[in-house]
Design a protein around this motif. Structure first.
Motif, PDB file in Angstrom:
ATOM      1  N   GLU A  60       0.803  -4.817  -9.066  1.00 17.68           N
ATOM      2  CA  GLU A  60      -0.390  -5.346  -9.788  1.00 17.68           C
ATOM      3  C   GLU A  60      -1.312  -6.519  -9.425  1.00 17.68           C
ATOM      4  OE1 GLU A  60      -1.577  -6.487 -14.342  1.00 17.68           O
ATOM      5  OE2 GLU A  60      -0.391  -4.530 -13.887  1.00 17.68           O
ATOM      6  N   GLU A  61      -0.146  -7.728  -9.071  1.00 15.78           N
ATOM      7  CA  GLU A  61      -0.679  -8.793  -8.619  1.00 15.78           C
ATOM      8  C   GLU A  61      -1.162  -8.552  -7.248  1.00 15.78           C
ATOM      9  OE1 GLU A  61       1.721  -9.681 -11.876  1.00 15.78           O
ATOM     10  OE2 GLU A  61       2.064  -8.348 -10.090  1.00 15.78           O
ATOM     11  N   VAL A  62      -0.512  -7.863  -6.139  1.00 17.30           N
ATOM     12  CA  VAL A  62      -1.014  -7.556  -5.029  1.00 17.30           C
ATOM     13  C   VAL A  62      -2.262  -6.921  -4.959  1.00 17.30           C
ATOM     14  CG1 VAL A  62      -0.351  -6.497  -2.815  1.00 17.30           C
ATOM     15  CG2 VAL A  62       1.416  -7.736  -4.094  1.00 17.30           C
ATOM     16  N   GLN A  63      -2.639  -5.917  -5.917  1.00 12.31           N
ATOM     17  CA  GLN A  63      -3.781  -5.181  -5.913  1.00 12.31           C
ATOM     18  C   GLN A  63      -4.850  -6.003  -6.412  1.00 12.31           C
ATOM     19  OE1 GLN A  63      -1.976  -1.645  -8.590  1.00 12.31           O
ATOM     20  NE2 GLN A  63      -3.870  -1.032  -7.752  1.00 12.31           N
ATOM     21  N   ASN A  64      -4.633  -6.958  -7.067  1.00 11.32           N
ATOM     22  CA  ASN A  64      -5.760  -7.780  -7.675  1.00 11.32           C
ATOM     23  C   ASN A  64      -5.958  -9.018  -6.432  1.00 11.32           C
ATOM     24  OD1 ASN A  64      -5.810  -6.793 -10.034  1.00 11.32           O
ATOM     25  ND2 ASN A  64      -4.568  -8.149 -11.073  1.00 11.32           N
ATOM     26  N   GLY A  65      -4.963  -9.376  -5.824  1.00 14.18           N
ATOM     27  CA  GLY A  65      -5.139 -10.393  -4.987  1.00 14.18           C
ATOM     28  C   GLY A  65      -5.666  -9.982  -3.482  1.00 14.18           C
ATOM     29  N   LEU A  66      -5.405  -8.619  -3.266  1.00 13.16           N
ATOM     30  CA  LEU A  66      -6.116  -7.935  -1.889  1.00 13.16           C
ATOM     31  C   LEU A  66      -7.267  -7.030  -2.505  1.00 13.16           C
ATOM     32  CD1 LEU A  66      -3.002  -7.339  -0.031  1.00 13.16           C
ATOM     33  CD2 LEU A  66      -4.314  -9.239   0.035  1.00 13.16           C
ATOM     34  N   HIS A  67      -7.660  -6.941  -3.601  1.00 12.05           N
ATOM     35  CA  HIS A  67      -9.064  -6.188  -4.295  1.00 12.05           C
ATOM     36  C   HIS A  67      -8.669  -4.541  -3.749  1.00 12.05           C
ATOM     37  CE1 HIS A  67     -10.640  -9.978  -4.865  1.00 12.05           C
ATOM     38  NE2 HIS A  67     -10.565 -10.504  -3.766  1.00 12.05           N
ATOM     39  N   MET A  68      -7.459  -4.293  -4.266  1.00 15.80           N
ATOM     40  CA  MET A  68      -6.976  -2.761  -3.748  1.00 15.80           C
ATOM     41  C   MET A  68      -7.300  -1.938  -5.295  1.00 15.80           C
ATOM     42  SD  MET A  68      -3.387  -2.892  -2.267  1.00 15.80           S
ATOM     43  CE  MET A  68      -2.980  -3.790  -0.777  1.00 15.80           C
ATOM     44  N   SER A  69      -7.967  -0.744  -4.911  1.00 13.28           N
ATOM     45  CA  SER A  69      -8.148  -0.040  -5.980  1.00 13.28           C
ATOM     46  C   SER A  69      -6.672   0.857  -6.227  1.00 13.28           C
ATOM     47  CB  SER A  69      -9.076   1.325  -5.559  1.00 13.28           C
ATOM     48  OG  SER A  69      -8.656   1.939  -4.357  1.00 13.28           O
ATOM     49  N   GLY A  70      -6.817   1.778  -7.196  1.00 10.78           N
ATOM     50  CA  GLY A  70      -5.531   2.563  -7.564  1.00 10.78           C
ATOM     51  C   GLY A  70      -5.131   3.599  -6.350  1.00 10.78           C
ATOM     52  N   SER A  71      -6.312   4.192  -5.769  1.00  9.78           N
ATOM     53  CA  SER A  71      -6.030   5.153  -4.532  1.00  9.78           C
ATOM     54  C   SER A  71      -5.350   4.397  -3.529  1.00  9.78           C
ATOM     55  CB  SER A  71      -7.202   5.696  -4.500  1.00  9.78           C
ATOM     56  OG  SER A  71      -7.658   6.567  -5.265  1.00  9.78           O
ATOM     57  N   VAL A  72      -6.075   3.307  -3.164  1.00  9.91           N
ATOM     58  CA  VAL A  72      -5.593   2.545  -1.814  1.00  9.91           C
ATOM     59  C   VAL A  72      -4.127   2.038  -2.265  1.00  9.91           C
ATOM     60  CG1 VAL A  72      -5.675   0.206  -0.679  1.00  9.91           C
ATOM     61  CG2 VAL A  72      -7.580   1.560  -1.322  1.00  9.91           C
ATOM     62  N   ALA A  73      -3.757   1.558  -3.576  1.00 12.91           N
ATOM     63  CA  ALA A  73      -2.323   1.383  -3.627  1.00 12.91           C
ATOM     64  C   ALA A  73      -1.459   2.580  -3.870  1.00 12.91           C
ATOM     65  CB  ALA A  73      -2.365   0.730  -5.382  1.00 12.91           C
ATOM     66  N   GLY A  74      -2.067   3.529  -4.061  1.00 13.92           N
ATOM     67  CA  GLY A  74      -1.048   4.698  -3.818  1.00 13.92           C
ATOM     68  C   GLY A  74      -0.572   5.254  -2.223  1.00 13.92           C
ATOM     69  N   VAL A  75      -1.756   4.720  -1.268  1.00  9.23           N
ATOM     70  CA  VAL A  75      -1.614   4.937   0.082  1.00  9.23           C
ATOM     71  C   VAL A  75      -0.547   3.871   0.559  1.00  9.23           C
ATOM     72  CG1 VAL A  75      -2.660   4.347   2.304  1.00  9.23           C
ATOM     73  CG2 VAL A  75      -3.962   5.651   0.485  1.00  9.23           C
ATOM     74  N   LEU A  76      -0.457   2.617  -0.349  1.00 14.27           N
ATOM     75  CA  LEU A  76       0.357   1.752  -0.127  1.00 14.27           C
ATOM     76  C   LEU A  76       1.534   2.206  -0.329  1.00 14.27           C
ATOM     77  CD1 LEU A  76       0.999  -1.218   0.935  1.00 14.27           C
ATOM     78  CD2 LEU A  76       0.721  -2.239  -1.299  1.00 14.27           C
ATOM     79  N   THR A  77       1.808   2.963  -1.324  1.00 16.19           N
ATOM     80  CA  THR A  77       3.275   3.409  -1.749  1.00 16.19           C
ATOM     81  C   THR A  77       3.616   4.528  -0.920  1.00 16.19           C
ATOM     82  OG1 THR A  77       2.346   4.796  -3.545  1.00 16.19           O
ATOM     83  CG2 THR A  77       2.850   2.510  -4.399  1.00 16.19           C
ATOM     84  N   GLY A 400      -0.870   8.224  -7.428  1.00 12.75           N
ATOM     85  CA  GLY A 400      -1.922   7.129  -7.647  1.00 12.75           C
ATOM     86  C   GLY A 400      -3.223   7.478  -7.984  1.00 12.75           C
ATOM     87  N   VAL A 401      -3.470   8.696  -7.323  1.00  6.91           N
ATOM     88  CA  VAL A 401      -4.920   9.301  -7.420  1.00  6.91           C
ATOM     89  C   VAL A 401      -4.832  10.077  -8.802  1.00  6.91           C
ATOM     90  CG1 VAL A 401      -6.364  11.395  -6.735  1.00  6.91           C
ATOM     91  CG2 VAL A 401      -5.123  10.025  -5.221  1.00  6.91           C
ATOM     92  N   LEU A 402      -3.711  10.593  -9.366  1.00  7.75           N
ATOM     93  CA  LEU A 402      -3.584  11.349 -10.707  1.00  7.75           C
ATOM     94  C   LEU A 402      -3.693  10.237 -11.786  1.00  7.75           C
ATOM     95  CD1 LEU A 402      -1.082  14.112 -10.005  1.00  7.75           C
ATOM     96  CD2 LEU A 402      -3.323  14.416 -10.571  1.00  7.75           C
ATOM     97  N   TYR A 403      -3.122   9.260 -11.615  1.00  6.65           N
ATOM     98  CA  TYR A 403      -3.162   8.029 -12.579  1.00  6.65           C
ATOM     99  C   TYR A 403      -4.732   7.343 -12.607  1.00  6.65           C
ATOM    100  CZ  TYR A 403      -2.195   3.450 -14.426  1.00  6.65           C
ATOM    101  OH  TYR A 403      -2.182   2.085 -15.011  1.00  6.65           O
ATOM    102  N   GLN A 404      -5.351   7.359 -11.490  1.00  6.75           N
ATOM    103  CA  GLN A 404      -6.473   6.503 -11.390  1.00  6.75           C
ATOM    104  C   GLN A 404      -7.501   7.626 -12.268  1.00  6.75           C
ATOM    105  OE1 GLN A 404      -7.948   5.258  -7.785  1.00  6.75           O
ATOM    106  NE2 GLN A 404      -9.933   4.879  -8.446  1.00  6.75           N
ATOM    107  N   HIS A 405      -7.622   8.844 -11.745  1.00  4.95           N
ATOM    108  CA  HIS A 405      -8.472   9.777 -12.313  1.00  4.95           C
ATOM    109  C   HIS A 405      -8.258  10.193 -13.645  1.00  4.95           C
ATOM    110  CE1 HIS A 405     -11.099   9.757  -8.771  1.00  4.95           C
ATOM    111  NE2 HIS A 405      -9.841   9.669  -7.974  1.00  4.95           N
ATOM    112  N   SER A 406      -7.020  10.366 -14.083  1.00  3.94           N
ATOM    113  CA  SER A 406      -6.580  10.896 -15.589  1.00  3.94           C
ATOM    114  C   SER A 406      -6.588   9.587 -16.500  1.00  3.94           C
ATOM    115  CB  SER A 406      -5.611  11.589 -15.612  1.00  3.94           C
ATOM    116  OG  SER A 406      -4.355  10.717 -15.315  1.00  3.94           O
TER     117      SER A 406
END
Length: 444
Positions: A60-77, A400-406
């Motif tokens: 969560e901190e990395v997402q906020n620090g690098l301004h990632m969306s949930g989908s991009v975080a899913g790519v990261l994982t 990540g995609v399902l989490y963001q869209h649902s």
């Protein structure tokens, strides 16, 4: 030399294979060399997952620090299995050319560099590139761990596999549990919290340096004429033109190899979803960030004792299907609990999913048991892990995609639970008492 068509008896860990016999005749290496290799295996294993679980604890901190969306975080994982699949395929060729020890040493250097650079990335692309460097080192080491065990400890396959699997689980758990407290103690910056793991990786380089001269890659199915490290086994002579290459089975023709690859891929899918998203599942359920990291650590630390017990048990059974089934039932129960009461039963679900994740050391053990030769092990290890990681790539991204869209975890958790069923089916097939050499018809 015994005929290579003899049947492997998985009920005993002290099975001697044709590949092992030549090493034995050349004399066992000195005890200090074996201790050095064992120390290298343990330190390497400790560093094969902190790059992933330390990030999961601070996602969560990395997402906020690098301004990632949930989908991009899913790519990261999804980057870890992608790198493991792509770079793992190169491991056998690199091992044949430079020797397994040299490749693992280079892998530890890559992990150190990637973890040192990643926290100071100014954007997502640089962060991903540095992560990929570390994961490249992890990928080649993943593939070569069973090879090194088969080469140096052929009569202790189950116990040494259990030892480094236990170290791998320990490193995974410690990174998950300690990253958030260390980050807070060091000033609260996620960058500092991620950077400290480069120091652990640097220590893993040291034991492999004295083994850099070891070019005898008999476990990889070939040899070079380079200098051997003191006390190392003499590799067999190179194969001449026209000699049947019986030591390199046509893995893609083996049903067991495909079953093992599917089992490996599906368990990896669950593991990387867990490592990448479990803290966030608990945090969304109202669990504090520090506690969520500890819960992930509980899941990972279950692998410490079980990673030592399960390979030894698996090596004594003719078929490993019952173990696969038991682990699958634990996973289904854990995911169901996360769906129904994520916060109320958090500790129980973390324990059950930790037991389920021990499908990983079981898969590693089966890689060693489903082949009778050192060459078969390296080919099967590369095929099962690389193909398996390819299979696992969509899982974390889809979560990540399902989490963001649902807007919740119901659909992602249903997906996780559903994947357990084919995992069990593939594991039962992979656990049958047979070898890839017999299935592919390779003979002298």
């Amino acid at each position: 030399m015994p005929d290579e068509t003899q049947t492997l008896n998985p009920a005993a860990t002290a099975v001697r294979t044709p590949a092992d016999s030549s090493a034995s005749r050349a004399g066992k290496p000195p005890a200090w060399v074996l201790r050095l290799v064992l120390a290298g295996l343990v330190l390497a294993a400790l560093n094969l997952r902190p790059a992933i679980t330390s990030l999961g604890a601070l996602l969560e901190e990395v997402q906020n620090g690098l301004h990632m969306s949930g989908s991009v975080a899913g790519v990261l994982t999804s980057v870890p299995p992608l790198c493991f699949a792509a770079f793992g395929l190169a491991a056998p060729r690199l091992a044949r050319r430079f020797g397994p020890a040299a490749v693992v040493c280079a892998g530890m250097v890559a992990i150190t560099a990637g973890l040192a650079v990643r926290p100071f990335a100014g954007g997502t692309a640089t962060f991903l590139a540095a992560s990929a460097l570390a994961l490249m080192g992890i990928a080649v080491s993943n593939v070569l761990m069973p090879v090194i065990v088969k080469r140096w400890f052929p009569d202790r396959l189950g116990s040494v596999t259990g030892l480094y699997s236990m170290a791998l689980s320990l490193g995974t758990a410690v990174a998950a549990a300690a990253t958030v407290p260390m980050t807070q103690a060091l000033g609260g910056s996620w960058r500092t919290g991620l950077a400290v793991w480069a120091a652990l990786a640097a220590t893993a380089v040291l034991p492999w340096i004295p083994l850099l001269r070891d070019r005898g890659t008999d476990a990889a199915g070939s040899t070079t004429t380079g200098t051997r490290a003191p006390g190392t086994p003499q590799a067999p002579a190179p194969r001449t033109a026209g000699t049947p290459q019986a030591a390199t089975p046509r893995i893609a023709r083996s049903r067991t190899a495909w079953a093992l690859a599917c089992f490996f891929g599906l368990q990896a899918t669950g593991a990387y979803i867990t490592m990448g998203w479990m803290p966030q599942i608990f945090r969304d359920a109202g669990v504090p960030a520090g506690t969520a990291g500890v819960l992930l650590a509980v899941t990972m630390v279950m692998g410490v004792p079980l990673a030592f017990v399960i390979p030894r048990l698996a090596a004594r059974l003719r078929t490993q299907g019952p173990i696969v089934l038991a682990l699958g039932l634990c996973g289904l129960t854990g995911y169901t609990g996360l769906f129904l009461a994520p916060a109320a039963g958090a500790w129980a679900w973390a324990l059950l999913l930790g037991i389920s994740n021990c499908a990983f050391p079981l898969a590693l053990t089966m890689i060693g048991m489903r082949s009778r030769t050192g060459a078969g092990v390296v080919r099967l290890s590369a095929f099962a892990q690389s193909t398996g990681y390819l299979i696992s790539i969509p899982g974390p991204l889809l979560v990540g995609v399902l989490y963001q869209h649902s807007g919740g975890w119901d659909l992602p958790l249903a997906l996780m639970a559903g994947l357990i069923v084919p995992q069990v089916a593939a594991g039962v097939l992979a656990g049958r008492d047979r070898t890839v050499e017999d299935e592919t018809g390779m003979r002298h």
